[in-house]
Design an enzyme around this catalytic site. Structure first.
Site, PDB file in Angstrom:
ATOM      1  N   HIS A   1      23.034  91.296 -47.026  1.00 46.50           N
ATOM      2  CA  HIS A   1      23.128  89.849 -46.813  1.00 46.50           C
ATOM      3  C   HIS A   1      21.779  89.272 -46.432  1.00 46.50           C
ATOM      4  O   HIS A   1      20.973  89.927 -45.774  1.00 46.50           O
ATOM      5  CB  HIS A   1      24.174  89.515 -45.736  1.00 46.50           C
ATOM      6  CG  HIS A   1      23.992  90.291 -44.470  1.00 46.50           C
ATOM      7  ND1 HIS A   1      24.426  91.590 -44.338  1.00 46.50           N
ATOM      8  CD2 HIS A   1      23.425  89.958 -43.288  1.00 46.50           C
ATOM      9  CE1 HIS A   1      24.137  92.032 -43.124  1.00 46.50           C
ATOM     10  NE2 HIS A   1      23.517  91.058 -42.464  1.00 46.50           N
TER      11      HIS A   1
ATOM     12  N   HIS B   1      19.955  86.272 -44.302  1.00 45.81           N
ATOM     13  CA  HIS B   1      20.129  85.229 -43.289  1.00 45.81           C
ATOM     14  C   HIS B   1      19.213  84.071 -43.692  1.00 45.81           C
ATOM     15  O   HIS B   1      18.010  84.287 -43.911  1.00 45.81           O
ATOM     16  CB  HIS B   1      19.668  85.701 -41.910  1.00 45.81           C
ATOM     17  CG  HIS B   1      20.450  86.847 -41.337  1.00 45.81           C
ATOM     18  ND1 HIS B   1      21.384  86.678 -40.341  1.00 45.81           N
ATOM     19  CD2 HIS B   1      20.414  88.178 -41.592  1.00 45.81           C
ATOM     20  CE1 HIS B   1      21.890  87.863 -40.009  1.00 45.81           C
ATOM     21  NE2 HIS B   1      21.321  88.787 -40.747  1.00 45.81           N
TER      22      HIS B   1
HETATM   23  P1  5GP Z   1      23.110  91.728 -39.457  1.00 43.87           P
HETATM   24  O1  5GP Z   1      23.045  91.955 -37.979  1.00 43.87           O
HETATM   25  O2  5GP Z   1      23.858  92.858 -40.132  1.00 43.87           O
HETATM   26  O3  5GP Z   1      21.780  91.459 -40.090  1.00 43.87           O
HETATM   27  O4  5GP Z   1      23.926  90.396 -39.655  1.00 43.87           O
HETATM   28  C1  5GP Z   1      25.303  90.350 -39.662  1.00 43.87           C
HETATM   29  C2  5GP Z   1      25.689  88.957 -39.290  1.00 43.87           C
HETATM   30  O5  5GP Z   1      27.055  88.760 -39.583  1.00 43.87           O
HETATM   31  C3  5GP Z   1      25.496  88.638 -37.807  1.00 43.87           C
HETATM   32  O6  5GP Z   1      24.558  87.597 -37.657  1.00 43.87           O
HETATM   33  C4  5GP Z   1      26.891  88.248 -37.351  1.00 43.87           C
HETATM   34  O7  5GP Z   1      26.867  87.172 -36.439  1.00 43.87           O
HETATM   35  C5  5GP Z   1      27.579  87.871 -38.649  1.00 43.87           C
HETATM   36  N1  5GP Z   1      29.022  88.076 -38.630  1.00 43.87           N
HETATM   37  C6  5GP Z   1      29.671  89.207 -38.233  1.00 43.87           C
HETATM   38  N2  5GP Z   1      31.000  89.048 -38.372  1.00 43.87           N
HETATM   39  C7  5GP Z   1      31.190  87.798 -38.873  1.00 43.87           C
HETATM   40  C8  5GP Z   1      32.355  87.062 -39.228  1.00 43.87           C
HETATM   41  O8  5GP Z   1      33.499  87.526 -39.127  1.00 43.87           O
HETATM   42  N3  5GP Z   1      32.166  85.801 -39.716  1.00 43.87           N
HETATM   43  C9  5GP Z   1      30.918  85.260 -39.863  1.00 43.87           C
HETATM   44  N4  5GP Z   1      30.837  84.007 -40.350  1.00 43.87           N
HETATM   45  N5  5GP Z   1      29.795  85.933 -39.523  1.00 43.87           N
HETATM   46  C10 5GP Z   1      29.929  87.189 -39.041  1.00 43.87           C
END
Ligand code: 5GP
Length: 190
Positions: free
Chosen positions: A176, A178
């Site tokens: 993903h 951001h």
């Molecule tokens: P990572 O830490 O893997 O780069 O980013 C994962 C992101 O997914 C985090 O910023 C977290 O807040 C977001 N996230 C996790 N679970 C959910 C969810 O159920 N819904 C949404 N909209 N975001 C989520």
């Protein structure tokens, strides 16, 4: 007199119950932030030290969570994002086409914080898994980030981030992007 005391006791019980329910709900909503405030030596420290200790604890929590999440990195296990794609979990969708879905992050780090994911993960649990055949979807994700920035009115200043692996605190093993903006973003990001 007895009825007044009873009424006061009932009111006080109800108030405590409501406060407990609110506290519980807040912890469920944001376990990372809140778990750090109950450090056993926190109350002995001046406020500014408490804040920095809190930040260190949050970082440690994030690192621990990232290491735990990394156990899924090599598996093809579904993630929470599959449920979001299937609309089994509600999300605030900002943009969607046949290949990608963009929705607001549940824990925003900026006034605009949108996640963009490929609808078909195709082995991309992390960016490190990218191969030549992924060129099309990777380009498509970047183009989608520009569309999202435009829709959100942040074309003048936005950041696109991909956290890769536990060392970068990746927590969901479905590639993903951001897209962050809506405030002055600092550098280095930390
Ligand atoms: P990572 O830490 O893997 O780069 O980013 C994962 C992101 O997914 C985090 O910023 C977290 O807040 C977001 N996230 C996790 N679970 C959910 C969810 O159920 N819904 C949404 N909209 N975001 C989520």
């Amino acid at each position: 007199m007895v009825s007044t005391t009873l009424a006061a006791t009932s009111f006080s019980l109800l108030r405590n119950y409501n406060a407990n329910v609110r506290a519980f709900a807040a912890n469920v909503r944001a376990p990372l932030q809140h778990s750090t405030n109950y450090n056993s030596i926190n109350f002995l420290l001046p406020l500014h030290s408490r804040r920095s200790l809190s930040r260190v604890s949050v970082t440690n929590d994030e690192e621990a969570a990232a290491k735990a999440a990394a156990l899924n990195a090599r598996s093809e296990a579904p993630t929470i994002f599959d449920k979001i794609i299937a609309k089994e979990i509600l999300s605030s969708i900002v943009y969607e086409d046949e290949k990608v879905l963009a929705f607001r992050d549940i824990n925003p780090q900026a006034p605009v914080h949108v996640l963009i994911i490929p609808k078909f993960r195709d082995g991309l649990t992390t960016l490190a898994k990218a191969e030549a055949r992924h060129g099309d979807i990777l380009g498509h994700l970047l183009c989608a980030s520009k569309i999202v920035a435009e829709k959100e009115g942040i074309l003048d200043g936005f950041r696109v981030v991909i956290n890769n692996g536990p060392g970068a605190c990746q927590s969901v093993y479905h590639l993903h992007l951001h897209v962050l903006g809506g405030r002055q973003l600092k550098w280095p990001p930390g």
